[in-house]
Design an enzyme around this catalytic site. Structure first.
Site, PDB file in Angstrom:
ATOM      1  N   THR A 296     -76.250 -39.623  86.966  1.00 10.51           N
ATOM      2  CA  THR A 296     -75.478 -40.414  87.932  1.00 10.51           C
ATOM      3  C   THR A 296     -74.185 -40.947  87.314  1.00 10.51           C
ATOM      4  OG1 THR A 296     -77.052 -42.168  87.402  1.00 10.51           O
ATOM      5  CG2 THR A 296     -77.240 -41.203  89.569  1.00 10.51           C
TER       6      THR A 296
ATOM      7  N   SER B 270     -72.252 -46.900  79.052  1.00  8.50           N
ATOM      8  CA  SER B 270     -72.404 -48.134  79.819  1.00  8.50           C
ATOM      9  C   SER B 270     -73.151 -49.228  79.053  1.00  8.50           C
ATOM     10  CB  SER B 270     -73.087 -47.815  81.145  1.00  8.50           C
ATOM     11  OG  SER B 270     -73.087 -48.936  81.976  1.00  8.50           O
ATOM     12  N   HIS B 271     -74.299 -49.613  79.565  1.00  5.38           N
ATOM     13  CA  HIS B 271     -75.054 -50.746  79.027  1.00  5.38           C
ATOM     14  C   HIS B 271     -76.043 -50.326  77.945  1.00  5.38           C
ATOM     15  CE1 HIS B 271     -76.807 -48.685  82.363  1.00  5.38           C
ATOM     16  NE2 HIS B 271     -77.996 -48.967  81.864  1.00  5.38           N
TER      17      HIS B 271
ATOM     18  N   LYS C  78     -67.766 -39.019  80.923  1.00 11.96           N
ATOM     19  CA  LYS C  78     -67.735 -38.631  82.327  1.00 11.96           C
ATOM     20  C   LYS C  78     -66.310 -38.378  82.781  1.00 11.96           C
ATOM     21  CE  LYS C  78     -67.575 -43.129  84.601  1.00 11.96           C
ATOM     22  NZ  LYS C  78     -68.019 -43.817  85.807  1.00 11.96           N
TER      23      LYS C  78
ATOM     24  N   ASP D 168     -71.057 -55.692  80.788  1.00 14.43           N
ATOM     25  CA  ASP D 168     -71.802 -54.742  79.952  1.00 14.43           C
ATOM     26  C   ASP D 168     -70.900 -53.970  78.994  1.00 14.43           C
ATOM     27  OD1 ASP D 168     -70.547 -53.110  81.801  1.00 14.43           O
ATOM     28  OD2 ASP D 168     -72.176 -51.656  81.835  1.00 14.43           O
TER      29      ASP D 168
ATOM     30  N   ASP E 210     -69.253 -51.159  78.966  1.00 17.89           N
ATOM     31  CA  ASP E 210     -67.974 -50.621  79.413  1.00 17.89           C
ATOM     32  C   ASP E 210     -67.298 -51.507  80.456  1.00 17.89           C
ATOM     33  OD1 ASP E 210     -69.975 -49.966  81.232  1.00 17.89           O
ATOM     34  OD2 ASP E 210     -68.901 -48.209  81.957  1.00 17.89           O
TER      35      ASP E 210
ATOM     36  N   ASP F 213     -68.154 -52.671  83.468  1.00 18.17           N
ATOM     37  CA  ASP F 213     -68.222 -52.538  84.930  1.00 18.17           C
ATOM     38  C   ASP F 213     -69.340 -53.357  85.573  1.00 18.17           C
ATOM     39  OD1 ASP F 213     -70.213 -50.911  83.961  1.00 18.17           O
ATOM     40  OD2 ASP F 213     -69.638 -49.131  85.119  1.00 18.17           O
ATOM     41  N   ARG F 214     -70.318 -53.784  84.780  1.00 19.16           N
ATOM     42  CA  ARG F 214     -71.389 -54.607  85.366  1.00 19.16           C
ATOM     43  C   ARG F 214     -71.091 -56.092  85.198  1.00 19.16           C
ATOM     44  NH1 ARG F 214     -77.308 -51.998  84.143  1.00 19.16           N
ATOM     45  NH2 ARG F 214     -76.848 -49.972  85.074  1.00 19.16           N
TER      46      ARG F 214
ATOM     47  N   THR G 271     -78.486 -44.693  95.044  1.00 13.23           N
ATOM     48  CA  THR G 271     -78.084 -45.370  93.813  1.00 13.23           C
ATOM     49  C   THR G 271     -76.976 -44.585  93.109  1.00 13.23           C
ATOM     50  OG1 THR G 271     -80.247 -46.344  93.553  1.00 13.23           O
ATOM     51  CG2 THR G 271     -78.954 -46.056  91.555  1.00 13.23           C
TER      52      THR G 271
ATOM     53  N   GLU H 214     -77.881 -53.570  93.181  1.00 18.56           N
ATOM     54  CA  GLU H 214     -78.741 -54.611  92.614  1.00 18.56           C
ATOM     55  C   GLU H 214     -78.661 -54.631  91.092  1.00 18.56           C
ATOM     56  OE1 GLU H 214     -81.258 -53.277  90.688  1.00 18.56           O
ATOM     57  OE2 GLU H 214     -80.574 -51.295  91.360  1.00 18.56           O
TER      58      GLU H 214
ATOM     59  N   LYS I  91     -67.339 -49.881  89.776  1.00 22.78           N
ATOM     60  CA  LYS I  91     -67.708 -51.285  89.839  1.00 22.78           C
ATOM     61  C   LYS I  91     -66.912 -52.019  88.774  1.00 22.78           C
ATOM     62  CE  LYS I  91     -71.956 -50.103  87.462  1.00 22.78           C
ATOM     63  NZ  LYS I  91     -72.796 -49.009  87.932  1.00 22.78           N
TER      64      LYS I  91
HETATM   65  C1  G1P Z   1     -78.645 -47.443  86.822  1.00 23.49           C
HETATM   66  C2  G1P Z   1     -78.636 -48.375  87.997  1.00 23.49           C
HETATM   67  C3  G1P Z   1     -77.676 -47.874  89.040  1.00 23.49           C
HETATM   68  C4  G1P Z   1     -76.301 -47.700  88.414  1.00 23.49           C
HETATM   69  C5  G1P Z   1     -76.386 -46.825  87.182  1.00 23.49           C
HETATM   70  C6  G1P Z   1     -75.069 -46.763  86.441  1.00 23.49           C
HETATM   71  O1  G1P Z   1     -79.059 -46.165  87.229  1.00 23.49           O
HETATM   72  O2  G1P Z   1     -79.914 -48.540  88.553  1.00 23.49           O
HETATM   73  O3  G1P Z   1     -77.631 -48.777  90.105  1.00 23.49           O
HETATM   74  O4  G1P Z   1     -75.411 -47.126  89.323  1.00 23.49           O
HETATM   75  O5  G1P Z   1     -77.361 -47.345  86.285  1.00 23.49           O
HETATM   76  O6  G1P Z   1     -74.669 -48.020  85.990  1.00 23.49           O
HETATM   77  P1  G1P Z   1     -80.559 -45.653  87.097  1.00 23.49           P
HETATM   78  O7  G1P Z   1     -80.941 -45.770  85.640  1.00 23.49           O
HETATM   79  O8  G1P Z   1     -81.407 -46.563  87.931  1.00 23.49           O
HETATM   80  O9  G1P Z   1     -80.526 -44.249  87.627  1.00 23.49           O
HETATM   81 ZN    ZN Z   2     -71.439 -49.985  82.701  1.00 27.09          ZN
END
Ligand code: G1P
Ligand code: ZN
Length: 543
Positions: free
Chosen positions: A18, A113-114, A126, A277, A279, A281-282, A344, A364, A376
Site C-alpha cells: 500500500t 514510514s513509521h 515509492k 512519524d 516520514d 505524514d502521521r 485502507t 484511523e 497525509k
Molecule cells: C497501515 C495503516 C494504513 C496506512 C498505511 C500507510 O497500513 O493501517 O491506514 O495507510 O499503514 O501508512 P496496514 O499495515 O494496515 O496495511
Molecule cells: Zn508515515
C-alpha cells in the site's frame, strides 16, 4: 562520465504494498536490488525526455546511498532535472508539496514510514505521480510486472553529488538542484492557517509539546512551531533526525510515543501534545491528560474547518478509510456533504481529491490530510488543531466532549496482532468469511449482527474495483468489528482488529474506551477464533 548498462536478473519479491516497496535494509543492499526496482519505475512511468523528478527521503539508514544511486540512474535514463532535498531529506508531505508546486513529472520518496530504521531495520521506496500522490494501482502493478522481467538497468558512472549545500550542479546532462526541504512546505502551511492567531495563542502562555521522535519532522517542526510561530525553544522534543530514530519506533501512537504520552499525562503537562512519524505524514493529537483518537480528530477538523482560513469556504466532502470510525460520517451528514468510505491506504483518496469531491480525508491509523497535498500530513494536522484552539480558546478535552455531546461518540479502539504465522492469520480471515452466513441475525448480548462482508470498493471517479479489503461485521446499532491483514508489515503477518461502538448517551461518554468496548472485544475474539488459531492471547499494540 559514461552511461553503463548493467545486466541483471529479476528478484521475485519486488511487489509494492500500500505504501511502496518496503524491505529490510540488507535486502535493499543486495547487488542490483534497488537498481532493479528503480529501473522498473523508470521503465513503467514513461516520462518524456528531460522530465523533472523530485527526490528525498526520511533520512533513515541507507537514505544517502540510495539517493546517490537514484540520481545516477535518473541521469542515465534521460531525466532533465532532479530536485533533491538538502541532505537527501524530504518529509513525505513536503515531497508531495514540492511535486505539486513545481509541477514535476513525479517523485521518488525513500521511507518505510513509521517502521524502525537502522542497518537491520526497514527501508522503503515509492513513486508518486504528478498530482503529488502515491502512484495508482495500475502504475504500481506495471512496476511490479516490469521487475519480474527486467534484464538490464542504466546508471551513470560518476562521482557522488554533494547534497549538503543548497544549489545546482550537473550529473552528465542532468541538472541536480539541492533545495531547502522545509521552506516550500512551511510557505504552504502559512498560506492555509492563521499563523497570527496561533502566534497569539502561544504568546499567551498556551504550552505545547511536539515529539518529532528523532525523525524527519524535527527540522520542519522547529522552523514552523518555534521559529515562525514563536513556541519556546524546546517545545519540539527529539528534534534531531537520526538514521535509526534513536533506536525507537517512530510511530506516533500511545505505545511508541510513550515519552510524550508520559509528559502530557504527567504533573506539569502542557495544554497540547502532538507527534509525527518517521516520514512526517502521521500525527497523534493529545490534550492535557487527554488522547484524541484519529477518527475523532478527522471528525473534529471537519466540524471546525471553517475556522481555518484555508477552509473557510467549507468542505466539498470528506473521505475516510473503511476501518476508520463513522464519526466523520455524522459530521458530513450535518454539513450535508458526502462522506466516502475507501479501502485502507492513502492512494484511494487521491482520485477523490483530484476530482474535487473531497477536501478532508483521514484514516484511523493516525493519518489526516486535505487536498493541499496528496499525502497525509502530520504537521498540517497539528497546525489545524492549533488554529482551532486559537479561535475557540477552549481546552482540547472540552472541544472533544462538546463534539461528542452534539454528534454522539463513536468509541473506538484498534488491536494489532503483529508477527503472526502467515498461515494462521490467513486462517482467521478465511474462517470469518466462511462464517458470514451463520453470523447474520445472530445475537451477542445486546449486539445483533446486521450484515457482514469482505469490503469491496468501486472508485467513483475511474470505476476501478478493489476487492478483499477487510472483513466487516456490522451490528444493528451501527457498532462494527473489522478484521484486516496489514499490507505494510515486513515480518510474518499482522492482523488488525478494529472495534467501534456507537454511544449516543452523554452520561456514558466519560467511559474509558477499553471499558466501553469490552463486550465487543469478547465478541471479536469469539467469532474469529483468533486465540486458538494463532496461539496469541494478547495483542501487540492497542490504540
Ligand atoms: C497501515 C495503516 C494504513 C496506512 C498505511 C500507510 O497500513 O493501517 O491506514 O495507510 O499503514 O501508512 P496496514 O499495515 O494496515 O496495511
Ligand atoms: Zn508515515
Amino acid at each position: 562520465m559514461s552511461i553503463r548498462t548493467i545486466s541483471t536478473q529479476p528478484f521475485q519479491d519486488q511487489k509494492p504494498g500500500t505504501s511502496g516497496l518496503r524491505k529490510k535494509v540488507p535486502v535493499f543492499q543486495q547487488a542490483h536490488y534497488l537498481e532493479n526496482f528503480v529501473q522498473s519505475i523508470f521503465d513503467s512511468i514513461a516520462a518524456p525526455k528531460n522530465a523533472t523528478l523530485v527526490l528525498g527521503g526520511d533520512g533513515r539508514y541507507y537514505n544517502r546511498e540510495a539517493i546517490q544511486i537514484i540520481l545516477k540512474m535518473a541521469a542515465a535514463n534521460g531525466y532533465g532535472k532532479v530536485l533533491v532535498g538538502r541532505g537527501g531529506i524530504l518529509s513525505t508531505p513536503a515531497a508531495s508539496c514540492v511535486i505539486r508546486k513545481y509541477k514535476t513529472f513525479g517523485g521518488i520518496i525513500l521511507s518505510a514510514s513509521h517502521n524502525p530504521g537502522g542497518p537491520k531495520e526497514d527501508f522503503g521506496i515509492k513513486y508518486n505521480s504528478a498530482n503529488g500522490g502515491p502512484a495508482t494501482e495500475t502504475v504500481t502493478e506495471a512496476i511490479f510486472a516490469r521487475s519480474r522481467t527486467i534484464t538490464q538497468y542504466s546508471i551513470l558512472d560518476a562521482a557522488d553529488v554533494a547534497l549538503d549545500a543548497l544549489g545546482a550542479s550537473t550529473l552528465g546532462d542532468m541538472r541536480v538542484e539541492v533545495i531547502d526541504p522545509v521552506s516550500d512546505y512551511a510557505e504552504l502551511m502559512e498560506s492555509i492557517f492563521d499563523f497570527a492567531a496561533i502566534r497569539n495563542l502561544l504568546n499567551g502562555g498556551f504550552r505545547i509539546r511536539f515529539d518529532a521522535m528523532h525523525a524527519v519532522n524535527g527540522p520542519y517542526a522547529q522552523e514552523i512551531l518555534e521559529r515562525r510561530l514563536g513556541a519556546p525553544a524546546g517545545s519540539v522534543m527529539n528534534a534531531v533526525p537520526l538514521e535509526d530514530f534513536g533506536g525507537g519506533h517512530p510511530d506516533p501512537n500511545l505505545t511508541y510515543a510513550h515519552e510524550l504520552v508520559d509528559i502530557v499525562y504527567g504533573d506539569h503537562a502542557p495544554d497540547f501534545g502532538a507527534a509525527s512519524d518517521g516520514d512526517g505524514d502521521r500525527n497523534m493529537i493529545l490534550g492535557h491528560h487527554f488522547f484524541v483518537t484519529p477518527s475523532d480528530s478527522l471528525a473534529l477538523l471537519a466540524a471546525n474547518a471553517t475556522l481555518v482560513p484555508g477552509y473557510k469556504q467549507g468542505l466539498a466532502g470528506i473521505a475516510r478509510s473503511m476501518p476508520t470510525s463513522a464519526a466523520a460520517d455524522r459530521v458530513a451528514q450535518a454539513l450535508n456533504i458526502p462522506c466516502y468510505e475507501t479501502p485502507t491506504g492513502w492512494k484511494f483518496f487521491g482520485n477523490l481529491m483530484d476530482a474535487g469531491k473531497v477536501t478532508l480525508c483521514g484514516e484511523e491509523s493516525f493519518g489526516t490530510g486535505s487536498n493541499h497535498v496528496r499525502e497525509k500530513d502530520g504537521l498540517w494536522a497539528v497546525l489545524f488543531w492549533l488554529n482551532i484552539l486559537a479561535v475557540r480558546k477552549q481546552p482540547v478535552e472540552s472541544i472533544v466532549r462538546e463534539h461528542w455531546a452534539k454528534y454522539g461518540r463513536n468509541v473506538y479502539s484498534r488491536y494489532d496482532y503483529e508477527g503472526l504465522p502467515t498461515d494462521a492469520a490467513n486462517g482467521v480471515m478465511q474462517h470469518l468469511k466462511d462464517s458470514f452466513a451463520t453470523l447474520v441475525g445472530k445475537m451477542f448480548g445486546k449486539y445483533s449482527v446486521k450484515f457482514c462482508d469482505d469490503f469491496s470498493y468501486t472508485d467513483p471517479v475511474d470505476g476501478s474495483v478493489s476487492k478483499g479489503q477487510g472483513v466487516r461485521i456490522i451490528f444493528t446499532d451501527g457498532s462494527r468489528i473489522i478484521f484486516r491483514l496489514s499490507g505494510t508489515g515486513t515480518e510474518g503477518a499482522t492482523l488488525r482488529v478494529y472495534l467501534e461502538a456507537f454511544e449516543a448517551d452523554v452520561a456514558r461518554h466519560h467511559l474509558d474506551a477499553q471499558v466501553a468496548l469490552a463486550e465487543l472485544i469478547q465478541i471479536a475474539l469469539q467469532i474469529s477464533e483468533l486465540g486458538s488459531r494463532t496461539g496469541r492471547e494478547q495483542p501487540t499494540v492497542i490504540t
